[in-house]
Scaffold this motif. Structure first.
Motif, PDB file in Angstrom:
ATOM      1  N   LYS A  70      -0.752   3.973 -14.815  1.00 18.16           N
ATOM      2  CA  LYS A  70      -0.131   4.047 -13.486  1.00 18.16           C
ATOM      3  C   LYS A  70      -1.235   3.834 -12.461  1.00 18.16           C
ATOM      4  O   LYS A  70      -2.297   4.462 -12.538  1.00 18.16           O
ATOM      5  CB  LYS A  70       0.516   5.409 -13.262  1.00 18.16           C
ATOM      6  CG  LYS A  70       1.743   5.647 -14.100  1.00 18.16           C
ATOM      7  CD  LYS A  70       2.344   7.008 -13.782  1.00 18.16           C
ATOM      8  CE  LYS A  70       3.553   7.272 -14.651  1.00 18.16           C
ATOM      9  NZ  LYS A  70       4.149   8.586 -14.382  1.00 18.16           N
ATOM     10  N   GLU A 111       3.219   0.723 -12.575  1.00 17.10           N
ATOM     11  CA  GLU A 111       2.742   0.989 -13.937  1.00 17.10           C
ATOM     12  C   GLU A 111       2.919  -0.229 -14.825  1.00 17.10           C
ATOM     13  O   GLU A 111       3.758  -1.094 -14.560  1.00 17.10           O
ATOM     14  CB  GLU A 111       3.424   2.208 -14.539  1.00 17.10           C
ATOM     15  CG  GLU A 111       4.905   2.088 -14.754  1.00 17.10           C
ATOM     16  CD  GLU A 111       5.499   3.363 -15.342  1.00 17.10           C
ATOM     17  OE1 GLU A 111       6.044   3.273 -16.447  1.00 17.10           O
ATOM     18  OE2 GLU A 111       5.409   4.417 -14.685  1.00 17.10           O
ATOM     19  N   CYS A 138      -7.681   6.363  -9.178  1.00 14.06           N
ATOM     20  CA  CYS A 138      -6.389   5.812  -8.754  1.00 14.06           C
ATOM     21  C   CYS A 138      -5.533   5.386  -9.946  1.00 14.06           C
ATOM     22  O   CYS A 138      -4.363   5.046  -9.788  1.00 14.06           O
ATOM     23  CB  CYS A 138      -6.614   4.615  -7.827  1.00 14.06           C
ATOM     24  SG  CYS A 138      -7.525   3.273  -8.611  1.00 14.06           S
ATOM     25  N   THR A 139      -6.120   5.412 -11.142  1.00 11.85           N
ATOM     26  CA  THR A 139      -5.416   4.971 -12.346  1.00 11.85           C
ATOM     27  C   THR A 139      -5.256   6.145 -13.307  1.00 11.85           C
ATOM     28  O   THR A 139      -6.229   6.825 -13.612  1.00 11.85           O
ATOM     29  CB  THR A 139      -6.198   3.835 -13.035  1.00 11.85           C
ATOM     30  OG1 THR A 139      -6.412   2.788 -12.085  1.00 11.85           O
ATOM     31  CG2 THR A 139      -5.447   3.289 -14.228  1.00 11.85           C
ATOM     32  N   THR A 140      -4.020   6.353 -13.764  1.00 11.96           N
ATOM     33  CA  THR A 140      -3.727   7.444 -14.691  1.00 11.96           C
ATOM     34  C   THR A 140      -3.198   6.856 -15.998  1.00 11.96           C
ATOM     35  O   THR A 140      -2.165   6.190 -15.995  1.00 11.96           O
ATOM     36  CB  THR A 140      -2.659   8.388 -14.088  1.00 11.96           C
ATOM     37  OG1 THR A 140      -3.100   8.815 -12.805  1.00 11.96           O
ATOM     38  CG2 THR A 140      -2.428   9.583 -14.986  1.00 11.96           C
ATOM     39  N   LYS A 159       0.852  -1.206   0.000  1.00 10.97           N
ATOM     40  CA  LYS A 159       0.000   0.000   0.000  1.00 10.97           C
ATOM     41  C   LYS A 159       0.882   1.249   0.000  1.00 10.97           C
ATOM     42  O   LYS A 159       1.849   1.346   0.739  1.00 10.97           O
ATOM     43  CB  LYS A 159      -0.899   0.004   1.230  1.00 10.97           C
ATOM     44  CG  LYS A 159      -1.830   1.203   1.297  1.00 10.97           C
ATOM     45  CD  LYS A 159      -2.726   1.114   2.514  1.00 10.97           C
ATOM     46  CE  LYS A 159      -3.523   2.367   2.696  1.00 10.97           C
ATOM     47  NZ  LYS A 159      -4.794   2.343   2.026  1.00 10.97           N
ATOM     48  N   GLN A 204       2.439   2.293  -2.834  1.00 13.16           N
ATOM     49  CA  GLN A 204       3.260   2.240  -4.053  1.00 13.16           C
ATOM     50  C   GLN A 204       2.477   2.733  -5.264  1.00 13.16           C
ATOM     51  O   GLN A 204       1.252   2.611  -5.316  1.00 13.16           O
ATOM     52  CB  GLN A 204       3.708   0.803  -4.352  1.00 13.16           C
ATOM     53  CG  GLN A 204       4.881   0.315  -3.575  1.00 13.16           C
ATOM     54  CD  GLN A 204       5.319  -1.057  -4.091  1.00 13.16           C
ATOM     55  OE1 GLN A 204       4.568  -2.018  -4.018  1.00 13.16           O
ATOM     56  NE2 GLN A 204       6.524  -1.115  -4.621  1.00 13.16           N
ATOM     57  N   ILE A 205       3.206   3.256  -6.232  1.00 16.20           N
ATOM     58  CA  ILE A 205       2.645   3.567  -7.546  1.00 16.20           C
ATOM     59  C   ILE A 205       3.342   2.630  -8.522  1.00 16.20           C
ATOM     60  O   ILE A 205       4.570   2.617  -8.618  1.00 16.20           O
ATOM     61  CB  ILE A 205       2.898   5.034  -7.945  1.00 16.20           C
ATOM     62  CG1 ILE A 205       2.204   5.967  -6.958  1.00 16.20           C
ATOM     63  CG2 ILE A 205       2.395   5.283  -9.374  1.00 16.20           C
ATOM     64  CD1 ILE A 205       2.515   7.436  -7.178  1.00 16.20           C
ATOM     65  N   ASP A 243      -2.042   4.004  -8.483  1.00 17.78           N
ATOM     66  CA  ASP A 243      -1.606   4.555  -7.206  1.00 17.78           C
ATOM     67  C   ASP A 243      -2.409   3.870  -6.094  1.00 17.78           C
ATOM     68  O   ASP A 243      -3.625   4.019  -6.007  1.00 17.78           O
ATOM     69  CB  ASP A 243      -1.856   6.062  -7.186  1.00 17.78           C
ATOM     70  CG  ASP A 243      -1.348   6.739  -5.924  1.00 17.78           C
ATOM     71  OD1 ASP A 243      -0.951   6.036  -4.970  1.00 17.78           O
ATOM     72  OD2 ASP A 243      -1.356   7.982  -5.899  1.00 17.78           O
ATOM     73  N   THR A 244      -1.710   3.143  -5.220  1.00 15.74           N
ATOM     74  CA  THR A 244      -2.378   2.378  -4.172  1.00 15.74           C
ATOM     75  C   THR A 244      -2.534   3.156  -2.868  1.00 15.74           C
ATOM     76  O   THR A 244      -3.018   2.606  -1.884  1.00 15.74           O
ATOM     77  CB  THR A 244      -1.607   1.076  -3.897  1.00 15.74           C
ATOM     78  OG1 THR A 244      -0.297   1.413  -3.407  1.00 15.74           O
ATOM     79  CG2 THR A 244      -1.483   0.234  -5.148  1.00 15.74           C
ATOM     80  N   GLN A 245      -2.131   4.407  -2.843  1.00 19.53           N
ATOM     81  CA  GLN A 245      -2.131   5.212  -1.615  1.00 19.53           C
ATOM     82  C   GLN A 245      -3.477   5.181  -0.888  1.00 19.53           C
ATOM     83  O   GLN A 245      -3.534   5.019   0.314  1.00 19.53           O
ATOM     84  CB  GLN A 245      -1.736   6.661  -1.923  1.00 19.53           C
ATOM     85  CG  GLN A 245      -1.707   7.567  -0.707  1.00 19.53           C
ATOM     86  CD  GLN A 245      -0.631   7.149   0.300  1.00 19.53           C
ATOM     87  OE1 GLN A 245       0.465   6.782  -0.072  1.00 19.53           O
ATOM     88  NE2 GLN A 245      -0.973   7.198   1.579  1.00 19.53           N
TER      89      GLN A 245
END
Length: 138
Positions: free
Chosen positions: A101, A56, A80-82, A51, A53-54, A103-105
């Motif tokens: 990408k 790709e 959360c997805t780019t 949790k 981490q980003i 992002d699990t933040q």
């Protein structure tokens, strides 16, 4: 009365002739504006991710049609997805890419499945990409 009797069949003939021409023109216009796309893989697994981490992944595709392929939009299923994608037209036989990408933040722990809709000048016009991950604590 006799005049009307022969006008009706002529009008029907012209109406049907106009309809068949417009259908053929529409078919030709469709084949002139759409192509086909083939992805190397439409699914991907990140496996375990800590949790915060980003991560790709890049999805690769090929234009398998006869005209330039244009990606109009790439729409992820959550914020959360780019996505980033090939913006210029992809020539027939050439390859392009869509990088996502994740992002699990702000993700809760556990298994995640996310989708990315790809809109382009293909039939179908929407293709779905998917990835999975298991978000774990430190």
């Amino acid at each position: 009365m006799r005049r009307i009797a022969w006008i009706i069949p002529i009008a029907l003939f012209f109406a049907s002739a106009c309809h068949s021409n417009s259908t053929n023109t529409a078919d030709n216009n469709i084949t002139d504006t759409v192509t086909s796309i083939e992805f190397d893989k439409k699914t991907y697994s990140f496996g375990e991710i800590v949790k915060g981490q980003i991560v790709e992944h890049t999805y690769f595709f090929t234009n398998t049609g006869n005209i330039d392929l244009i990606i109009d939009e790439v729409d992820p299923s959550c914020g959360c997805t780019t996505p980033e994608w090939t913006k210029e037209p992809v020539k027939p036989g050439e390859r392009g890419k869509i990088r996502v990408k994740f992002d699990t933040q702000h993700q809760s722990l556990g298994n995640k499945t996310k989708q990315v809709a790809v809109y382009s000048n293909t039939i179908p016009s929407r293709n779905l990409l998917q990835f999975t991950a298991q978000v774990v604590g430190e």
